[in-house]
Design a protein around this motif. Structure first.
Motif, PDB file in Angstrom:
ATOM      1  N   GLU A  80      93.332  13.315  61.855  1.00  0.00           N
ATOM      2  CA  GLU A  80      92.585  13.424  63.102  1.00  0.00           C
ATOM      3  C   GLU A  80      92.078  14.853  63.318  1.00  0.00           C
ATOM      4  N   THR A  81      92.912  15.821  62.954  1.00  0.00           N
ATOM      5  CA  THR A  81      92.523  17.217  63.127  1.00  0.00           C
ATOM      6  C   THR A  81      91.419  17.602  62.149  1.00  0.00           C
ATOM      7  N   ILE A  82      91.488  17.104  60.929  1.00  0.00           N
ATOM      8  CA  ILE A  82      90.421  17.360  59.952  1.00  0.00           C
ATOM      9  C   ILE A  82      89.101  16.803  60.465  1.00  0.00           C
ATOM     10  N   GLN A  83      89.137  15.596  61.002  1.00  0.00           N
ATOM     11  CA  GLN A  83      87.917  15.001  61.554  1.00  0.00           C
ATOM     12  C   GLN A  83      87.438  15.778  62.771  1.00  0.00           C
ATOM     13  N   TRP A  84      88.367  16.196  63.597  1.00  0.00           N
ATOM     14  CA  TRP A  84      88.023  16.952  64.817  1.00  0.00           C
ATOM     15  C   TRP A  84      87.338  18.264  64.474  1.00  0.00           C
ATOM     16  N   LEU A  85      87.751  18.910  63.394  1.00  0.00           N
ATOM     17  CA  LEU A  85      87.133  20.171  62.988  1.00  0.00           C
ATOM     18  C   LEU A  85      85.670  19.974  62.602  1.00  0.00           C
ATOM     19  N   SER A  86      85.327  18.747  62.203  1.00  0.00           N
ATOM     20  CA  SER A  86      83.924  18.444  61.899  1.00  0.00           C
ATOM     21  C   SER A  86      83.145  18.115  63.164  1.00  0.00           C
ATOM     22  N   ASP A  87      83.809  17.389  64.083  1.00  0.00           N
ATOM     23  CA  ASP A  87      83.123  16.940  65.302  1.00  0.00           C
ATOM     24  C   ASP A  87      83.106  18.008  66.394  1.00  0.00           C
TER      25      ASP A  87
END
Length: 312
Positions: free
Chosen positions: A245-252
């Protein structure tokens, strides 16, 4: 000394703090049963016991693999067996703590066959995958099994694994399965007493939310950024709850509240699966709902059950 106490429970239930106090009372050392705690540098997102906690009670099977390498249940069993022997040699008791499915199940039943994959089998599968010809793997598996296999042939990962085992053992999938069911657990010689910690849903949800808030305040985002920068994730741990979730959040780059809610949502989905899994897959000797109980009450109650089993 052939008795092992196992303390398990849902994600966020509070195993770590309880296990340390219980280990002190039982003169025990802790063997972690968590597939993420084996990795170095994955600390905040795994809620790994702190250095101070590990000084209070020796912990085993923690920080034994680099985060960019593959670590599987077979390796875990090897480390855990050695840890059990070493702890008993020191005249201490063994407390296994954690809830990773296959790792936990390995204490009760076989979870992986003993087939050694040959280099030739590895090469055959790797070449087909590299050349983007997975249909070759499917056909070869069917040829070796008289056209009948109980495997999803669209799942190339499972097809590859089954084919490697057939090629390496000269057995069919059915023969491998039958041989596997005749195996014993790697820990069959030990008697086990298993405690399942639970909480009321409302209480557990509060605990999970607080756990995630603590992770974010402690630097989960910075931890993930550093792991990404150093290319230290592997294909498995990068998809673990909290990290993916954090990896995705860093993109979004939405709000941190959005990140918290996403991790919370995914964690609760996992808990619901765990509730079914534990009761179907693991023999539980004592299920203990710890909602609305003080730490002192919890330890006293657990001690009365486990000390009786250990005769300490």
């Amino acid at each position: 000394m052939n008795k092992i106490v196992i303390l398990t429970g849902y994600t966020g239930v509070g195993k770590t703090a309880i296990s340390i106090e219980l280990a002190k009372a039982l003169n025990a050392e802790i063997i972690s049963c968590d597939s993420l705690l084996v990795y170095k540098h994955l600390n905040i997102g795994t809620a790994k016991p702190t250095a101070e906690e590990q000084q209070i009670i020796p912990h085993h099977c923690i920080d034994i693999a680099e985060p960019d390498t593959q670590f599987d249940v077979q390796q875990y069993i090897s480390y855990a067996k050695k840890a059990v022997t070493d702890i008993f040699d020191r005249k201490k008791n063994v407390l296994v703590v954690g809830g990773t499915g296959f790792y936990l199940k390995s204490f009760f039943s076989p979870v992986i066959d003993d087939i050694k994959i040959t280099p030739e089998a590895d090469q055959f599968v790797d070449v087909a995958i590299k050349n983007h010809t997975p249909e070759i793997l499917v056909q070869k598996l069917l040829d070796l099994n008289d056209g009948q296999v109980d495997i999803d042939l669209k799942n190339i990962r499972r097809v590859s694994s089954a084919l490697k085992r057939c090629l390496s053992s000269n057995m069919t999938c059915t023969e491998i399965k039958n041989k596997f069911h005749r195996q014993q657990s790697a820990f069959a010689r030990y008697k086990k007493f298993t405690v399942l910690l639970t909480r009321e849903d409302a209480d557990l949800k509060i605990k999970i939310r607080h756990r995630i808030e603590t992770m974010l305040k402690s630097g989960l985002i910075a931890e993930v950024e550093q792991l990404l920068k150093n290319k230290q994730f592997n294909d498995i741990n990068r998809t673990a709850i909290g990290y993916r979730e954090t990896i995705q959040w860093l993109s979004d780059k939405t709000s941190t509240e959005d990140l918290l809610e996403k991790i919370y949502h995914d964690t609760w989905k996992l808990v619901k699966k765990q509730k079914t899994w534990f009761k179907k897959q693991i023999p539980i000797d004592f299920e203990y709902n710890i909602s609305n109980q003080s730490s002192t009450e919890i330890i006293r109650h657990l001690l009365s059950k486990t000390a009786s089993f250990l005769h300490v």
